[in-house]
Design an enzyme around this catalytic site. Sequence first.
Site, PDB file in Angstrom:
ATOM      1  N   HIS A   1       0.813  -1.219   0.000  1.00  0.00           N
ATOM      2  CA  HIS A   1       0.000   0.000   0.000  1.00  0.00           C
ATOM      3  C   HIS A   1       0.845   1.267   0.000  1.00  0.00           C
ATOM      4  O   HIS A   1       0.377   2.322  -0.429  1.00  0.00           O
ATOM      5  CB  HIS A   1      -0.992  -0.022   1.171  1.00  0.00           C
ATOM      6  CG  HIS A   1      -2.158  -0.928   0.922  1.00  0.00           C
ATOM      7  ND1 HIS A   1      -3.445  -0.475   0.733  1.00  0.00           N
ATOM      8  CD2 HIS A   1      -2.228  -2.272   0.799  1.00  0.00           C
ATOM      9  CE1 HIS A   1      -4.256  -1.500   0.512  1.00  0.00           C
ATOM     10  NE2 HIS A   1      -3.539  -2.610   0.550  1.00  0.00           N
TER      11      HIS A   1
ATOM     12  N   THR B   1      -2.496 -22.996   6.212  1.00  0.00           N
ATOM     13  CA  THR B   1      -1.324 -22.396   6.862  1.00  0.00           C
ATOM     14  C   THR B   1      -1.422 -20.862   6.784  1.00  0.00           C
ATOM     15  O   THR B   1      -0.667 -20.217   6.069  1.00  0.00           O
ATOM     16  CB  THR B   1      -0.016 -22.863   6.174  1.00  0.00           C
ATOM     17  OG1 THR B   1      -0.122 -22.624   4.762  1.00  0.00           O
ATOM     18  CG2 THR B   1       0.249 -24.336   6.400  1.00  0.00           C
TER      19      THR B   1
END
Length: 328
Positions: free
Chosen positions: A70, A249
């Site tokens: 971002h 996971t």
Amino acid sequence: MATAKHHSSPCFLFLFSLILFQFHLGKCDLQPNYYSQSCPQAEAIIKREVTNLYHKHGNTAVSWVRNLFHDCMVKSCDASLLLETVNGITSEKTSGRSFGMRNFKYVQTIKAALELECPLQVSCADVVALSARDGIVMLGGPHIEMKTGRRDSRESHTTVVEDSIPNHNDSISLVLSRFQSIGLDVEGVVALLGAHSVGRVHCVNLVHRLYPTVDPTLDPNYAEYLKGRCPTPTPEPNAVLYARNDRETPMILDNMYYKNLLGQKGLLIVDAQLVSDPTTAPFVQKFADDNDYFFEQFAKAVLLLSENNPLTGDQGEIRKDCRYVNSI
Ligand code: HEM
Ligand SMILES: *[C@@H]1O[C@H](CO)[C@@H](O)[C@H](O)[C@H]1NC(C)=O
């Protein structure tokens, strides 16, 4: 003392010679170990803090990876993402694209440790980059050699966030073109999205794939699991209900993400499209088949993202507090 040391850095000498030649550009390349003179412990301090934060709150490592995306994707790796809304600045964090981002307060923990050792030497932009690098290792991903010397912006780029960061339901062609503009090819994009092997997605970003009818590209058993996680078609926007990006996971950065995509278990539309689109699907298969190869391509893509258009030399500043520009 620190200043004198800083002035012997190669970048300064380079700038200095440019000044002598009367064409001061003020821009330098990123360098390996930029802080070797001005703050020799910088990289070790960041790694220590990232490790401590991981042991206290594992999810911080996930946040450092998303922060890199971002920050760097929007114009430059310049820590503009971290600025708060104050004094004419509108925080990039107010954009809908930042929905779900967390752990910003712990950036201060890392920066404070650096300020204690060497005040005003290490940029927040390098904290963003190196914390992502170290976070990736904590999550079981590859070690990535990163250069340093990024400087911090004195402004946010809130008005262009939505032009830079795709939405969760954007088309694959739009997604590819956004990343192409920072130099990533198709394989690089597929590799970078492997970051969605870790972390969470809030129900608001999912329910349109479950209600009123289940998206036919979703595995039916997986859809049932997701409906259990997100039981209502209209969740409160801030409902803490969420599903794991990769149920097997969720805190390990590995190629399980691609195996799930092949099994029609992509969580977001952008994820699912990687396997339904013929230009990206071959890379999904390659990464699902070979975790080492995925790590290689992921490392390359993260490095490229981390070097997008940085401020260097005498551009920008070294912020004291990552949330605010330094006062004049
Ligand atoms: C087309 C590009 C992308 C889109 C549309 C996208 C969108 C999203 C969305 C909607 C979420 C869930 C937010 C929530 O509901 O809490 C998310 C999470 C996440 N994204 Fe992406 N993303 C993209 C690319 C990337 C890239 C390139 C990276 C890093 C290299 C990344 C790293 C993450 C991580 C780590 C999370 C989990 C965050 C957490 O658990 O707090 N994403 N992304
Ligand atoms: C994509 O999702 C947003 C909400 O996140 C919604 O406003 C928009 O209409 C959706 N676009 C498409 C093409 O479905």
